[in-house]
Enzyme design. Structure first.
Site, PDB file in Angstrom:
ATOM      1  N   HIS A 236       0.857  -1.082   0.123  1.00 22.71           N
ATOM      2  CA  HIS A 236       0.050  -0.160   0.133  1.00 22.71           C
ATOM      3  C   HIS A 236       0.893   1.446   0.258  1.00 22.71           C
ATOM      4  O   HIS A 236       1.804   1.173   0.748  1.00 22.71           O
ATOM      5  CB  HIS A 236      -0.843   0.056   1.222  1.00 22.71           C
ATOM      6  CG  HIS A 236      -2.090   1.023   1.263  1.00 22.71           C
ATOM      7  ND1 HIS A 236      -1.752   2.332   1.218  1.00 22.71           N
ATOM      8  CD2 HIS A 236      -3.358   0.893   1.251  1.00 22.71           C
ATOM      9  CE1 HIS A 236      -3.151   2.812   1.434  1.00 22.71           C
ATOM     10  NE2 HIS A 236      -3.932   2.090   1.182  1.00 22.71           N
ATOM     11  N   ARG A 256      -6.711  10.565   0.401  1.00 24.98           N
ATOM     12  CA  ARG A 256      -6.531  10.903  -1.060  1.00 24.98           C
ATOM     13  C   ARG A 256      -8.014  11.068  -1.883  1.00 24.98           C
ATOM     14  O   ARG A 256      -8.296  12.016  -2.795  1.00 24.98           O
ATOM     15  CB  ARG A 256      -5.758  10.097  -1.905  1.00 24.98           C
ATOM     16  CG  ARG A 256      -4.285   9.949  -1.569  1.00 24.98           C
ATOM     17  CD  ARG A 256      -3.393   9.025  -1.887  1.00 24.98           C
ATOM     18  NE  ARG A 256      -3.419   7.824  -1.241  1.00 24.98           N
ATOM     19  CZ  ARG A 256      -3.460   6.818  -1.826  1.00 24.98           C
ATOM     20  NH1 ARG A 256      -3.336   6.589  -3.238  1.00 24.98           N
ATOM     21  NH2 ARG A 256      -3.418   5.713  -1.217  1.00 24.98           N
TER      22      ARG A 256
END
Ligand SMILES: Cc1cc2nc3c(=O)[nH]c(=O)nc-3n(C[C@H](O)[C@H](O)[C@H](O)COP(=O)(O)OP(=O)(O)OC[C@H]3O[C@@H](n4cnc5c(N)ncnc54)[C@H](O)[C@@H]3O)c2cc1C
Length: 605
Positions: A236, A256
């Site tokens: 990740h 995000r």
């Protein structure tokens, strides 16, 4: 003769995360007697840590979404290595599974007109993640758990399975010990569902908790099941990098999705520099367009920070390697900047990302509404796992089913965020139903006491070597460091060969490991038993990664940095050979039906 308690169920589910709970519910709903086993307390599985949300094409926020788009996104994200049947079933069935969860009491965030709210996530064309702030997994576990216990499922908490037991070819039960007293339990059942989650603890830096030592992968492998796609490990892009004690802890992609941006130490949004060809038409050209996308503008395209995880992780790695990283070896993830765009921005951030706010406040003394976070890649998820039939979730071993992270197929070379929680629901249900059906035709049998005695003797062996200089933690630590360094985010032939030799040497040493004390809550003993699983998954990842001489999805080779079309044609399958060696096969991916091919073509623009 060894001492153990005998317990009988129609269906034994090993693992009580989202997949195990959903499987147990489905099996119990058919009237089967279900046993559910988990290493820790009920409710503490990995699933509880899931933050961002569950992907399902409900089309509540953008009515252009549909199962077809979700299917195409999942296949593109997985670089077409996916089991297309699973990708189809998943996309078609996820909306019903989420609505069902809502009907069972899950309280999702809402749109202004009262429907389930959905957020943006990497690789998903439209806002698709149903969520509860950034605590979606907690709500999911709470709901499933409430539902499950009312169905009368027998829960065996703090019980660890050490071996699957067979009746001829088929799996017919398992041997386990309870952590509290170290007493053994022999489970016999008509069918077994493995739902044991991931392997993150085979690496040094990981978002995974102590439970994720690849037990299900290794138990299945030892019982004759095939493993597939083991080279595809997901790093990740955003884990915490500082302070050292919390290195690896996840920073959700939801940051995000809510408008957070990645910058290097020169303040540059470097993600705009490298947009893969197959995502160019879907990616924003300007920062302004990217911002509008995160705020729900249907005419805007996603910012490059929301490209797939494999790509974002590698871009971060490049920035750090080329000297443009943050002080502690990551890059900057900035959500605080949105205050310049949103009234009451700090409040908005705290409301949308409450766990992230507290995580940084409490663990790093950083207020994310004021300053950027420092983030870097962390081992997060394994796309590979137990090979299963797409419809039934049965492995190649009769009676042995698998669902959730320990099973493979849905995600191909790279998983899209949010597709795991939906995977658990869709395939957990299927596994439970088909396992119950199998159990109706194959009742629990009495396994030979020799097998059971051997399983107990092997589990107790480390106590017989109490004076040994080999300690379980030291070996675990060495393995994690080695896998991180030699088979991590960037791989290369020579290093992986070194890793294979390293695993073999550590395996030998692990067989001499000794433990002290008694069997009650003895973490040294538990770690000694985990070592076998960690060695198996580490070897499997390394062998498969050596075989795939190209870069694709989560698997990146410095010596073969490009995709190679020849490697798109097969999955890598591993099984235990007759002499105990790991056998490898390149298995051709079956041809996709024309209807599904047409969907992929239609969604390419
Ligand atoms: C921090 C974090 C955030 C995430 N956020 C998201 C997200 O927003 N959306 C998303 O889709 N995915 C997310 N993921 C991924 C997702 O949470 C996991 O892939 C998923 O929860 C795995 O579920 P599972 O049911 O397969 O296994 P788990 O939830 O991992 O449960 C495994 C179970 O197996 C048991 N077990 C293991 N070995 C044994 C054994 N030998 N004997 C008995 N029991 C055993 C464990 O005790 C546990 O009960 C996230 C992951 C992490 C770490």
């Amino acid at each position: 003769m060894a001492e153990y308690e005998r317990v009988e169920h129609d269906v034994l589910v090993i693992g009580a995360g989202g997949a195990g709970l959903r499987a147990a519910i489905a099996a119990a709903a058919t009237g089967a007697r279900v046993g559910l086993v988990c290493k820790s307390l009920l409710g503490k599985a990995h699933t509880v840590m899931a933050e961002g949300g569950v992907a399902a094409a409900l089309a509540n926020v953008d009515d252009r979404d549909s199962w077809r788009v979700h299917f195409a996104d999942t296949m593109r994200g997985g670089q077409y290595m996916n089991n297309w049947r699973m990708a189809e079933l998943h996309a078609r069935e996820a909306p019903d599974r989420v609505r069902e969860l809502e009907a069972w009491g899950a309280v999702f965030d809402r749109t202004s007109d009262g429907r389930i709210l959905q957020r943006n996530f990497g690789g998903h064309r439209y806002p698709r993640l149903a969520h509860v702030g950034d605590r979606t997994g907690l709500e999911m576990i709470r709901t499933l758990q409430d539902h499950a216990i009312h169905l009368g499922i027998d829960v065996h908490m703090e019980v660890t399975v050490v071996q699957l037991l067979k009746d001829g070819d088929r799996v017919a039960g398992a041997m386990a010990y309870d952590r509290e007293r170290g007493r053994f339990k022999l489970f016999s059942s008509g069918a077994v569902v493995l739902a044991t989650g991931g392997i993150g603890r085979a690496f040094d830096i990981t978002s995974n908790s102590w439970e994720y030592t690849g037990d299900g992968h290794s138990l299945a492998y030892d019982a004759g099941a095939e493993l597939v796609d083991m080279e595809f490990v997901q790093f990740h892009p955003t884990g915490m990098v500082w302070p050292p004690s919390v290195k690896g802890i996840l920073v959700t992609e939801g940051v995000r999705g809510e408008g957070g941006v990645l910058r290097n130490n020169q303040g540059k949004r470097f993600m705009f520099d490298d947009i893969p060809d197959n995502y160019k038409t879907q990616t924003a050209d300007t920062e302004e367009e990217g911002w509008r996308y995160t705020q729900g503008d249907k005419n805007a395209r996603r910012p490059p920070e929301l490209l797939t995880r494999d790509h974002v992780a590698r871009c971060i790695q490049r920035e750090v390697r080329e000297g443009r990283g943050s002080p502690h070896g990551g890059v900057f993830l900035d959500i605080a900047w949105i205050k310049s765009r949103i009234p009451k921005g700090a409040e908005h951030i705290r409301k949308k990302l409450p766990s992230m706010y507290h995580q940084f406040m409490q663990l790093a003394n950083i207020d994310i509404t004021e300053v950027p976070m420092e983030v870097g890649p962390t081992t997060h998820y394994i796309m590979g796992g137990i090979w299963v039939d797409g419809d039934t979730q049965m492995s190649n071993v009769p009676g042995l089913f698998a669902a959730g992270e320990c099973a493979a197929g849905l995600h191909g070379a790279n998983r899209l965020g949010g597709n795991s929680l939906s995977d658990l629901l869709v395939f957990g249900k299927r596994a439970g139903e088909y396992a119950a059906e199998f159990a109706k035709e194959h009742t629990a049998t009495t396994m030979t006491s020799t097998d059971a005695d051997d399983a107990v003797a092997s589990a107790l062996a480390p106590f017989g070597r109490a004076g040994s200089p080999e300690a379980p933690y030291a070996i675990q630590h060495e393995l994690q460091g080695m896998m991180q360094k030699l088979v991590g985010i960037v791989r290369e032939e020579g290093e992986m060969r070194q890793a294979l030799d390293g695993v073999a040497a550590l395996r030998e040493r692990s067989q001499a490991v000794g433990v002290h004390g008694n069997r009650e809550y003895n973490p040294g003993w538990h770690t000694a038993l985990d070592l076998h699983h960690l060695m198996t998954v580490s070897e499997a990842i390394t062998r498969a990664a050596l075989e795939r001489k190209e870069s694709r999805g989560g698997h990146f080779r410095d010596d073969y940095p490009d995709k190679d079309a020849a490697y798109a044609k097969f999955n890598i399958v591993l099984r235990k050979g007759s002499a105990g060696e790991m056998e490898l096969e390149r298995r051709e991916i079956p041809p996709m039906p024309d209807e599904l091919k047409a969907i992929i073509e239609e969604q390419k623009s």
